[in-house]
Write an enzyme that holds these catalytic residues in place. Sequence first.
Site, PDB file in Angstrom:
ATOM      1  N   GLU A 239     -68.712   1.726  25.676  1.00 22.47           N
ATOM      2  CA  GLU A 239     -69.594   2.272  24.621  1.00 22.47           C
ATOM      3  C   GLU A 239     -71.085   1.770  24.916  1.00 22.47           C
ATOM      4  OE1 GLU A 239     -71.788   2.412  21.014  1.00 22.47           O
ATOM      5  OE2 GLU A 239     -71.117   0.691  21.925  1.00 22.47           O
ATOM      6  N   SER A 240     -71.955   2.514  24.685  1.00 23.75           N
ATOM      7  CA  SER A 240     -73.546   2.295  24.953  1.00 23.75           C
ATOM      8  C   SER A 240     -73.740   1.495  26.273  1.00 23.75           C
ATOM      9  CB  SER A 240     -73.742   1.026  23.697  1.00 23.75           C
ATOM     10  OG  SER A 240     -75.047   1.024  23.749  1.00 23.75           O
ATOM     11  N   ALA A 241     -74.211   0.304  26.375  1.00 22.39           N
ATOM     12  CA  ALA A 241     -74.347  -0.404  27.590  1.00 22.39           C
ATOM     13  C   ALA A 241     -72.999  -0.262  28.438  1.00 22.39           C
ATOM     14  CB  ALA A 241     -74.998  -1.521  27.551  1.00 22.39           C
TER      15      ALA A 241
END
Length: 577
Positions: A239-241
């Site tokens: 998730e995200s990075a």
Amino acid sequence: MKGLATLVTAAALLGRAVAAPPEPPTRVIEKRANPTVTAPAGKIIGVERVGTEAFNGIPFALPPTGSLRLKPPVRLNTSLSNFDATGIAPACPQFFADSDDKGLLSMVLDNITGLPFFQKALKVSEDCLTVNVIRPKGTKAGDKLPVLFWIYGGGFELGWSSMYDGGPIVTSAASLGKPFVFVAVNYRVGGFGFMPGKEILADGSANLGLLDQRMGLEWVADNIEAFGGDPTKVTIWGESAGAISVWNQMALYDGNNKYKGKPLFRGAIMNSGSLVPTNPVDSPKAQGIYDAVVKKAGCSSAKDTLNCLRQLSYSKFLDAANSVPHVLSYNSVALSYLPRPDGKTLTKSPELLAKEGKYAAVPMIIGDQEDEGTLFALFQPNLTSTSRLVDYFKNIYFHDAPKSKIEGLVDQYSSWVWDGSPFGSGLLYDIYPGFKRLAAILGDIVFTLTRRTFLEYATAANPNVPAWSYIASYYRGTPILGTFHASDILQVFYGVLPNYASRSIHSFYANFVYNLDPNNASGGTSSKSKVSESWPRWTAKDRKLINFFWDKSEFIKDDFREGAGKYISSNIQYLRV
């Protein structure tokens, strides 16, 4: 338990002495042995929990300290002996706030997170290259369950494996008849894991966090069978990075994801992140970060500045590494630390690798929250005009882009608050003039519309490799933030709200981990993960998305903000950070 048995016996004797009624049969409570695994890495002792067994903080590399600081990970080749994996895995050094920022938020965060009790609570340590393994209770070697390999997010500046307890999703999958083994990897973040600069490039020490993740995957290949997992059925998820890292793992070494002749993973799930166009690790902006850290560390006059950084005390290096702009600051997602092309691990900017098909093409799920940018637009209250907005992106984000290209980007977004993010909120929540416009742009250039560009490239390069995409709107109506970046952690990862969205997403993901198809509920112990609707593939022709709400889902065409999407795609070479 032994003390409890003694207490029961004493009570029985006392009862006899006072002529109490006849004593009941003595009940012996046995203490269960901790789950133990003998793997190639050694003998590892875990802990039994409700429905699961956990093995935390298993080291896969030597401590990256001293001369190994700011160096690629070195594999741990000595065998573990009765390794205690019952506790909490140490967090790698964190970048919570810019230590030189005099803003109130940064000062408060820096002071709190620097306190000894906070550091001890996280067990922060440079010796942090570990994996956590969680499996359904009763799993044993040879069960060959699929493996879900989790890469946490945090803007490449913070995050650690233990902040995401995989127990709930393991339990949920087992209840759906799709048991799997969950693995979370710790990797270096901030200046410890993604230091840029020509000195770093010359030393062969770029993108260390990605190399940590890769070595964690190699550990899975060598050891997961002893935990009941199948090393040939690994899905990487982030998730995200962490999602950006998933893409980077696909693109690492121009798509070579093999270890000992076999692929390290066969599927990918990316939540809120994919390709991020970036300039090289020795580009002027990247070099400026290195030089600022060196100056703060007092190493500017050193003959070998990189060696000087390695010789610093932990606290002094941490303070220097954390003196540059943080993600929760005015600079926002113009990150100080992130993966950059180094000519070896990432040979080119990620959008070029995608366009040229230089990546491990595996089936994938990829999607975004509806309002990815709201969280990152809270810190720029002075951007109240178009000209200020253009200057902001020119000076902080896209240094190499002609100003006309940035003006063209900003012009794709109306200044009318009705059109901004949080989307669908009408005239509400423009907390400063231009907030909703900035939030829309930030969300699109980093997450939502670059996802579309990535899918266009991927389906052109590998049209026969399936992809499924989504947009999440289950928190629509939340004041100011809407369905904000990372709000899916509670909904998807933990399933805190047992509503339609969490149930259906868990089923789709469990099916994908088993069959590389979110609609295929075969395999496992039952077909409880069968879904009520079929999630159509994203193709260049149809571009269909599933739109998740808290109580339902809809299918829509991926053509919202079409003008902005086409502009970003056709000018992406100018949008490198």
